[in-house]
Design a protein around this motif. Sequence first.
Motif, PDB file in Angstrom:
ATOM      1  N   LYS A 108      38.861  43.090  32.042  1.00 34.07           N
ATOM      2  CA  LYS A 108      38.044  44.104  32.705  1.00 34.07           C
ATOM      3  C   LYS A 108      36.707  43.524  33.146  1.00 34.07           C
ATOM      4  O   LYS A 108      36.199  43.845  34.220  1.00 34.07           O
ATOM      5  N   SER A 109      36.130  42.674  32.309  1.00 36.64           N
ATOM      6  CA  SER A 109      34.846  42.060  32.643  1.00 36.64           C
ATOM      7  C   SER A 109      34.944  41.228  33.912  1.00 36.64           C
ATOM      8  O   SER A 109      34.026  41.196  34.732  1.00 36.64           O
ATOM      9  N   ILE A 110      36.085  40.566  34.100  1.00 32.10           N
ATOM     10  CA  ILE A 110      36.271  39.719  35.279  1.00 32.10           C
ATOM     11  C   ILE A 110      36.559  40.539  36.517  1.00 32.10           C
ATOM     12  O   ILE A 110      35.904  40.390  37.559  1.00 32.10           O
ATOM     13  N   THR A 166      38.063  49.807  45.585  1.00 31.08           N
ATOM     14  CA  THR A 166      37.874  48.769  44.581  1.00 31.08           C
ATOM     15  C   THR A 166      38.289  49.255  43.202  1.00 31.08           C
ATOM     16  O   THR A 166      38.906  48.515  42.431  1.00 31.08           O
ATOM     17  N   HIS A 167      37.987  50.511  42.870  1.00 28.81           N
ATOM     18  CA  HIS A 167      38.364  51.052  41.575  1.00 28.81           C
ATOM     19  C   HIS A 167      39.875  51.151  41.440  1.00 28.81           C
ATOM     20  O   HIS A 167      40.436  50.900  40.371  1.00 28.81           O
ATOM     21  N   ILE A 168      40.537  51.533  42.523  1.00 25.26           N
ATOM     22  CA  ILE A 168      42.001  51.602  42.491  1.00 25.26           C
ATOM     23  C   ILE A 168      42.586  50.222  42.249  1.00 25.26           C
ATOM     24  O   ILE A 168      43.529  50.041  41.477  1.00 25.26           O
ATOM     25  N   MET A 169      42.017  49.212  42.901  1.00 29.25           N
ATOM     26  CA  MET A 169      42.482  47.844  42.683  1.00 29.25           C
ATOM     27  C   MET A 169      42.292  47.443  41.223  1.00 29.25           C
ATOM     28  O   MET A 169      43.180  46.838  40.619  1.00 29.25           O
ATOM     29  N   ASN A 170      41.127  47.761  40.665  1.00 27.98           N
ATOM     30  CA  ASN A 170      40.859  47.418  39.267  1.00 27.98           C
ATOM     31  C   ASN A 170      41.867  48.077  38.334  1.00 27.98           C
ATOM     32  O   ASN A 170      42.318  47.466  37.353  1.00 27.98           O
ATOM     33  N   GLU A 171      42.230  49.321  38.627  1.00 33.61           N
ATOM     34  CA  GLU A 171      43.195  50.031  37.795  1.00 33.61           C
ATOM     35  C   GLU A 171      44.553  49.343  37.797  1.00 33.61           C
ATOM     36  O   GLU A 171      45.316  49.448  36.835  1.00 33.61           O
ATOM     37  N   LEU A 200      44.306  36.529  28.499  1.00 33.12           N
ATOM     38  CA  LEU A 200      43.010  37.181  28.427  1.00 33.12           C
ATOM     39  C   LEU A 200      43.117  38.482  27.649  1.00 33.12           C
ATOM     40  O   LEU A 200      44.109  39.207  27.765  1.00 33.12           O
ATOM     41  N   SER A 201      42.107  38.793  26.874  1.00 35.89           N
ATOM     42  CA  SER A 201      42.079  40.087  26.218  1.00 35.89           C
ATOM     43  C   SER A 201      41.769  41.154  27.273  1.00 35.89           C
ATOM     44  O   SER A 201      41.313  40.845  28.372  1.00 35.89           O
TER      45      SER A 201
END
Length: 294
Positions: free
Chosen positions: A274-276, A23-28, A268-269
Motif C-alpha cells: 500500500k505504501s508503494i 487512481t484510487h480504483i487502480m490502487n484497489e 511484500l507485506s
Amino acid sequence: MKFRPFLIIFSIVLLTGCSKPLTHIMNEHGFQRFQPPHKIIEPGTLIVIENVDEKVVSVIPVCWRQQAFPTLLTPKSNPTAELEFKNKVKDTYSLEPAYLQRVKAKYPDVDEIELLLSNPSILEYPDAKLYEGIASRSNACKDAVTAREAKGDRVYTVLRVLKADATYKIIGEDRTRHVKGKLPQKVLEDLKKELGGSSISTFGQTIKGASLHWGLQPDIIAFESLPAAMAAAAATPDANPTEATAPDANPAEAAASSPMEAIKAARLSEMERKSIIQKVAILKYGKSDADRLK
C-alpha cells in the motif's frame, strides 16, 4: 535520455456521478498509477523505485523484460481481473485541478481536459514462469542487478501491467482568434506529448492514445531462494501446496513450512504494498541500467 514527466505530475479524478478517482480504483486493484501513461515498462521489467516526495516516486528501469526474461513470450491477459476493472471505469474522468492549472499556465487556451478509458487489459506472467526464466537472464542484466543491490537498492519485478486506450477531450478557446472550442494544432500536438497520446483530431479537439500502460504492480521475486525452495519441496512431497500463506509472512519461514507456496506468495507485506502503490509513479529514464552496461 531523461524524460520530462517530472514536470507532468497529474492525477485523474472522476466527474460528477462517480464516487472514486481513477487512481484510487487502480490502487484497489493493486496497481500503482503511472503518470503520464506510456508503452515502455511491461511485465517482467526489473525496476528501482526512488522517492521524489510524499506523493510521487520515480521509476528507474534496471532491465527490460527482454533482458531479464528473454525466453518469455508475450504476457497473457487476465480476463477475470479485466472484466472487474472494466466495470469500474465506465465513466469520464477529469484532470486533477492542480495539474489542470499547470497545463493552463503553459497553454492558456485550455479550459478543461476530459478522459475516457477503453479496452482495458491486465497483462501478467505466472510467478512460476518468471522463476523458470531467470536462468536465461542476460549478463548485462545480472551485472545491473548486482550493481543496484550493492548500492543498497531494492530491485522489484513488475508482475502486472494495466493497459488501456485513452481519448482526451480538450476543451478551450483559441483566444488569439476568439474561436471557442477550437485550439490550434500546435497546442494539441504539444499536449499529445504531455499526455502520452499518439494522434490528434483538430475537428474533434481530441487526443488519442492506444495501448497505454496506466499502472504497474511491483513485487520482489527472491530468485536466490528458488533452488532451496524447490529442493525442499522435492524432499517433502506431502507438503500441502495449497496452504494459505499470511501476507506478512517471512518468505524464509514460509519456505520451511510450505516450500512451493513460498514461491507463489507475495513478497511484500500488505503495508509495504500500500505504501508503494499509493504514490504516483513517473518514468525517469528511457534506458535501462543494463542498456548502459552493454
